[in-house]
Design a protein around this motif. Structure first.
Motif, PDB file in Angstrom:
ATOM      1  N   GLU A  75      -5.191  -0.739  -8.207  1.00 10.77           N
ATOM      2  CA  GLU A  75      -3.745  -0.875  -8.362  1.00 10.77           C
ATOM      3  C   GLU A  75      -3.257  -0.237  -9.668  1.00 10.77           C
ATOM      4  N   ARG A 103      -6.754  -4.479  -6.440  1.00 13.94           N
ATOM      5  CA  ARG A 103      -6.112  -5.480  -5.578  1.00 13.94           C
ATOM      6  C   ARG A 103      -6.515  -5.115  -4.159  1.00 13.94           C
ATOM      7  N   GLY A 104      -7.032  -6.081  -3.430  1.00 12.72           N
ATOM      8  CA  GLY A 104      -7.558  -5.744  -2.117  1.00 12.72           C
ATOM      9  C   GLY A 104      -8.608  -4.656  -2.275  1.00 12.72           C
ATOM     10  N   VAL A 148      -7.429 -12.153  -5.584  1.00 14.26           N
ATOM     11  CA  VAL A 148      -6.675 -11.011  -5.057  1.00 14.26           C
ATOM     12  C   VAL A 148      -7.177  -9.680  -5.594  1.00 14.26           C
ATOM     13  N   GLY A 149      -8.023  -9.721  -6.612  1.00 13.30           N
ATOM     14  CA  GLY A 149      -8.509  -8.474  -7.185  1.00 13.30           C
ATOM     15  C   GLY A 149      -9.364  -8.754  -8.401  1.00 13.30           C
ATOM     16  N   TYR A 208       1.145  -0.410  -4.364  1.00 14.17           N
ATOM     17  CA  TYR A 208       1.657  -1.704  -3.905  1.00 14.17           C
ATOM     18  C   TYR A 208       3.029  -1.939  -4.548  1.00 14.17           C
ATOM     19  N   ALA A 246      -2.915  -5.981   1.033  1.00 15.34           N
ATOM     20  CA  ALA A 246      -3.570  -6.855   0.061  1.00 15.34           C
ATOM     21  C   ALA A 246      -2.709  -8.107  -0.064  1.00 15.34           C
TER      22      ALA A 246
END
Lengths: 333, 333
Positions: B15, B10-11, B323-324, A43, A183
């Motif tokens: 990450e 994340r998502g 978000v995560g 990301y 995300a």
């Protein structure tokens, strides 16, 4: 297994170490440097804000609304919430006929601790204007208003403005951006996992304008010049991007992202670079970015000294005693 | 190569990830859990503050000066600089006949951002009393004054007070502490690189009192009870150690150190543990520590829920959107 790119020393020992991947490419995708898994998707977070600002400039919206260069720089920023940043975002929104109530980034106290304390000392309170992403969001709102669209909901993937911004990111990176790699970012806009190599390529193109249509090429030059002339607007007092571009001017364009991501361009060499520290550490991504810039640009004199200070920062304790350093390691040493 | 102990999502993707070493031992040194290089020497930094506070209590100085339990807890703290912490350090120094001018830890604004803004809003300024180490330093000054020594220079390795404190650390860990493994900590006292396994052993002994002389055994019990009764004093609002011991009380003793170090004891099981994240990330050391405590202690009900929240914290963005998460991985999963 990504190699150790950066070490943190204390006394005579390495106290901590940071693994990661880093890649430098030319606008044709030729790899000038690589370490670690450069095809892993990461990301980019805030590191691609300059790419997300391209539609604002290339559409002519920035000029029609009378945005100044420092406001264009702010549209690419992760700013520290200092007074100058809040004033800039306020001005951008006013030019769009809006105000801070339109911002959908959320409320954040200024990153800059002194600015945060000044705000409190004057009886103020945090707002969305102080959010480090308020410049980027103000740019989105400017674009929406210039297009005659209602900016409400602009953070959502399906909003026309976010679709236009996302299309620019997809075009510059060559990556497919869809639900499968999407995300939510800290400021609520989408962020997409993109191979590190593709991120570096997008910045090689951003810095060189090679292969870009004329309007986009002009927009990249305009944005780079705006940031180089206003490095304070893209980050803030004492921050890496501000210090780097204050020292090197238009010779580099760099942008931090959250979780250890950095993207940068070296326009005079036509190179783009991207770094991801596996552990998300910004201190390591900064040092890795500085090391890569030094490896290819070789600045001398005051520029060289400034870059050296960013490449191997000394760590001082609360009494100002030098207790260690952060330094490039392994393939970056 | 240390394994990944903690992941940040994340998502739908990981990450960032954190490698490290972790070990759990009993008071005889028997290893109940290990991951990574548990014999590597690491600077424990603030994670051993409770061991450094042993001489203050076992010498009788704390009782002779009339230190309260919350002040003993503060002597073991890396506090957030909130009003209650500043008041506690001020009181400790007053009992020693001194004031904040004797502190040699350096000036720091409160770690707690709201406290920092409150201080600024009232026209205040940062001082050494706000330094996160001021409780520990006040304890050193109390010990020096009770011994009839001049506290000036107490941060130096050769000062009688620092020699006494260092001897306690050497005795509890069994490690040789000398110039060869010494560096300077953030608050200017010495910190020594010590094998992670030895740090865990020292906390198995601290938590169980097994093998300790009577005065020291009593001091460990007194300190553990003081911290369990005043978990706010050892860290601060919202901090990991405070949340953990508020939930679990005397069932655990935990202490964060800088650069991804954590030490903890589980007294009812006679176990000590130590964690070092290679990259120095506190967020990962916290999750690894919580995971190890859960693995051995198996708390249920409200205690179990609180520990689960510390073991897999949800990450929310500026709009409060989830978000995560941070979660244990590899050998801790």
């Amino acid at each position: 297994m990504d190699p150790v790119l950066v070490e943190v020393t204390r006394g005579a020992r390495v106290e901590s170490s940071h693994r990661g991947a880093a890649v430098v490419v030319d606008p044709a995708g030729g790899v000038a440097f690589q370490a670690g898994d450069i095809d892993a998707a990461v990301y980019p977070r805030s590191a691609v804000k300059a790419l997300l600002a391209l539609p604002l400039v290339e559409s002519g919206a920035a000029d029609r609304l009378g945005l100044t260069d420092d406001e264009i720089a702010l549209a690419c920023s992760s700013h520290s919430g200092e007074e100058v940043h809040v004033a800039g975002a306020t001005s951008m929104l006013r030019k769009a006929g809006r105000d801070g109530a339109c911002l959908e980034c959320g409320v954040q106290w200024p990153i800059n601790e002194a600015a945060s304390r000044r705000l409190a000392a004057h009886g103020g309170a945090a707002s969305a204007l102080h959010n480090n992403c308020s410049g980027k969001h103000s740019g989105f709102i400017c674009l929406a208003c210039d297009r005659g669209e209602d900016p409400a909901g602009y953070v959502r993937p399906a909003h026309p403005t976010m679709r236009e911004v996302t299309a620019a990111l997809a075009d510059m990176t060559g990556a497919a951006l869809d639900e499968g790699n999407r995300a939510v970012d800290g400021c609520s806009i989408p962020t997409y996992a993109i191979p590190l190599r593709a991120l570096a390529l997008s910045f090689a193109r951003f810095g060189s304008a090679q292969g870009l249509a004329p309007a986009r090429a002009a927009a990249t030059r305009r944005i780079r010049a705006a940031v180089a002339a206003n490095p304070m607007m893209v980050a803030g007092t004492g921050r890496f991007d501000t210090r780097l571009m204050t020292a090197l001017g238009a010779r580099v364009f760099s942008k931090s992202g959250a979780e250890g991501v950095f993207c940068a361009a070296i326009p005079e060499l036509g190179l783009g670079l991207a770094v991801k520290c596996d552990d998300g550490a910004g201190r390591a991504a900064e040092v890795a970015t500085a090391a890569l810039i030094g490896r290819f640009l070789h600045p001398d004199g005051a520029q060289g000294e400034a870059l050296a200070g960013l490449t191997q920062p000394v760590l001082r304790n609360w009494n100002g005693i030098a207790v260690g350093a952060v330094r490039p390691a392994g393939p970056l040493a």
